[in-house]
Design a protein around this motif. Structure first.
Motif, PDB file in Angstrom:
ATOM      1  N   SER A   1      10.819  62.472   9.239  1.00  0.00           N
ATOM      2  CA  SER A   1      10.788  61.913   7.888  1.00  0.00           C
ATOM      3  C   SER A   1      10.072  60.577   7.894  1.00  0.00           C
ATOM      4  O   SER A   1      10.364  59.710   8.717  1.00  0.00           O
ATOM      5  N   PRO A   2       9.130  60.381   6.980  1.00  0.00           N
ATOM      6  CA  PRO A   2       8.409  59.116   6.935  1.00  0.00           C
ATOM      7  C   PRO A   2       9.196  58.054   6.192  1.00  0.00           C
ATOM      8  O   PRO A   2      10.108  58.354   5.419  1.00  0.00           O
ATOM      9  N   LEU A   3       8.815  56.825   6.424  1.00  0.00           N
ATOM     10  CA  LEU A   3       9.366  55.698   5.684  1.00  0.00           C
ATOM     11  C   LEU A   3       8.662  55.596   4.330  1.00  0.00           C
ATOM     12  O   LEU A   3       7.455  55.823   4.224  1.00  0.00           O
ATOM     13  N   HIS A   4       9.433  55.263   3.305  1.00  0.00           N
ATOM     14  CA  HIS A   4       8.860  54.966   1.992  1.00  0.00           C
ATOM     15  C   HIS A   4       9.096  53.496   1.712  1.00  0.00           C
ATOM     16  O   HIS A   4      10.200  52.987   1.937  1.00  0.00           O
ATOM     17  N   PHE A   5       8.068  52.831   1.192  1.00  0.00           N
ATOM     18  CA  PHE A   5       8.131  51.384   1.005  1.00  0.00           C
ATOM     19  C   PHE A   5       8.160  50.994  -0.462  1.00  0.00           C
ATOM     20  O   PHE A   5       7.560  51.656  -1.315  1.00  0.00           O
ATOM     21  N   GLY A   6       8.836  49.869  -0.739  1.00  0.00           N
ATOM     22  CA  GLY A   6       8.710  49.233  -2.022  1.00  0.00           C
ATOM     23  C   GLY A   6       7.425  48.438  -2.088  1.00  0.00           C
ATOM     24  O   GLY A   6       6.655  48.394  -1.126  1.00  0.00           O
ATOM     25  N   ASN A   7       7.182  47.784  -3.223  1.00  0.00           N
ATOM     26  CA  ASN A   7       5.945  47.032  -3.407  1.00  0.00           C
ATOM     27  C   ASN A   7       5.998  45.622  -2.855  1.00  0.00           C
ATOM     28  O   ASN A   7       5.006  44.906  -2.892  1.00  0.00           O
ATOM     29  N   GLY A   8       7.148  45.226  -2.351  1.00  0.00           N
ATOM     30  CA  GLY A   8       7.234  43.961  -1.636  1.00  0.00           C
ATOM     31  C   GLY A   8       7.503  42.750  -2.509  1.00  0.00           C
ATOM     32  O   GLY A   8       7.298  42.768  -3.734  1.00  0.00           O
TER      33      GLY A   8
ATOM     34  N   ASN B   1      18.656  55.703   5.219  1.00  0.00           N
ATOM     35  CA  ASN B   1      18.555  54.549   6.102  1.00  0.00           C
ATOM     36  C   ASN B   1      17.661  53.524   5.394  1.00  0.00           C
ATOM     37  O   ASN B   1      16.614  53.882   4.855  1.00  0.00           O
TER      38      ASN B   1
ATOM     39  N   VAL C   1      14.310  55.722   4.495  1.00  0.00           N
ATOM     40  CA  VAL C   1      14.005  57.044   5.012  1.00  0.00           C
ATOM     41  C   VAL C   1      15.240  57.906   4.835  1.00  0.00           C
ATOM     42  O   VAL C   1      16.365  57.454   5.031  1.00  0.00           O
TER      43      VAL C   1
ATOM     44  N   GLY D   1      17.133  60.923   6.249  1.00  0.00           N
ATOM     45  CA  GLY D   1      17.211  61.803   7.400  1.00  0.00           C
ATOM     46  C   GLY D   1      16.492  61.225   8.599  1.00  0.00           C
ATOM     47  O   GLY D   1      16.116  60.066   8.622  1.00  0.00           O
TER      48      GLY D   1
ATOM     49  N   TYR E   1      -0.296  54.688   7.755  1.00  0.00           N
ATOM     50  CA  TYR E   1      -0.038  54.102   6.448  1.00  0.00           C
ATOM     51  C   TYR E   1      -1.229  53.243   6.042  1.00  0.00           C
ATOM     52  O   TYR E   1      -1.925  52.668   6.888  1.00  0.00           O
TER      53      TYR E   1
ATOM     54  N   TYR F   1      15.731  49.569   5.372  1.00  0.00           N
ATOM     55  CA  TYR F   1      15.092  48.611   6.270  1.00  0.00           C
ATOM     56  C   TYR F   1      14.557  47.413   5.489  1.00  0.00           C
ATOM     57  O   TYR F   1      14.100  47.563   4.350  1.00  0.00           O
TER      58      TYR F   1
ATOM     59  N   TYR G   1      11.569  44.617   6.275  1.00  0.00           N
ATOM     60  CA  TYR G   1      10.484  44.175   7.136  1.00  0.00           C
ATOM     61  C   TYR G   1       9.910  42.880   6.573  1.00  0.00           C
ATOM     62  O   TYR G   1       9.942  42.638   5.371  1.00  0.00           O
TER      63      TYR G   1
ATOM     64  N   PHE H   1       2.546  58.456  12.373  1.00  0.00           N
ATOM     65  CA  PHE H   1       2.196  58.278  10.971  1.00  0.00           C
ATOM     66  C   PHE H   1       1.035  57.297  10.851  1.00  0.00           C
ATOM     67  O   PHE H   1       0.865  56.414  11.687  1.00  0.00           O
TER      68      PHE H   1
ATOM     69  N   LEU I   1       9.223  43.442   2.743  1.00  0.00           N
ATOM     70  CA  LEU I   1       9.146  44.840   2.320  1.00  0.00           C
ATOM     71  C   LEU I   1      10.457  45.552   2.603  1.00  0.00           C
ATOM     72  O   LEU I   1      10.981  45.469   3.714  1.00  0.00           O
TER      73      LEU I   1
END
Lengths: 113, 113
Positions: A100-107, A32, A94, A96, B36, A34, A36, B34, A90
């Protein structure tokens, strides 16, 4: 584990110009995805999310659009930027559901002048 | 409906003293929670997550959080602050298998030498 690539890191664009921000994900499949936005002094606002190729859900009416042409590619676009589009964008993913936590890029820091 | 309230927009502590960042949530379902951390002009990094396995959750960099259902709280703590902990912290709730995550407005932590 997932790695999220966002580019460019910073961008300065004039009002009325188009926008294309790209996000690609490595290390996972069928995530999935996202987009932001974080405006100065404000929290994170969910703009779009996608559960699969070509599937986009928009959270707020605005001047932006999103597309997912490939499983691990998510693009944020605008035909004509507004001053209010300035902010920190950003991309997140995720794999699943449930806990499961969200993982972010560096923006990407976008400044519209 | 879900919501997340971070009770302090700014917290200031001296280096070596304890840190407490407060978070209250509301959710009709069993939530995943969570914390962050975001350093300036960077993406968000996961500190820890609660998934109903244990009420006291240990995270990275010496942080931990305790889930208290009776108080609907998930406060973040650290016994001894370090200068590198200065950043913005976000409490996040996810309801069950929902695709959406709800972010708190953030708490900016300042660490004085």
């Amino acid at each position: 584990s997932q790695t999220i690539h966002q580019w460019p890191a910073t961008l300065v664009q004039p009002v009325g110009s188009p926008l294309s921000l790209e996000c690609t994900v490595e290390g996972t499949s069928n995530p999935n995805l996202y987009w932001y936005r974080q405006a100065a002094g404000r929290g994170l606002q969910l703009l779009f999310y996608s559960v699969g190729i070509g599937q986009i859900s928009s959270e707020v009416p605005q001047n932006l659009s999103a597309s997912r042409p490939q499983d691990r590619q998510f693009i944020l676009s605008s035909k004509k930027l507004l001053l209010s589009d300035s902010g920190f964008y950003l991309c997140a993913c995720v794999n699943g559901q449930g806990d499961s936590p969200l993982h972010f890029g560096n923006g990407t820091r976008l400044t519209v002048t | 409906a879900q919501s997340v309230t971070q009770l302090d927009s700014h917290v200031s502590v001296s280096e070596g003293t304890p840190v407490l960042l407060r978070c209250n949530y509301s959710s009709s379902y069993s939530p995943s929670l969570f914390w962050y951390v975001q350093h300036p002009n960077k993406g968000l990094q996961l500190l820890l997550k609660y998934t109903s396995a244990a009420t006291l959750v240990k995270g990275i960099n010496g942080f931990e959080a305790e889930f208290k259902k009776s108080e609907t709280s998930f406060h973040l703590t650290k016994p001894s602050a370090h200068m590198s902990d200065a950043a913005e912290y976000f409490c996040v709730v996810r309801r069950g298998s929902s695709y959406k995550l709800i972010f708190g407005s953030g708490t900016r932590l300042l660490v004085r030498p």
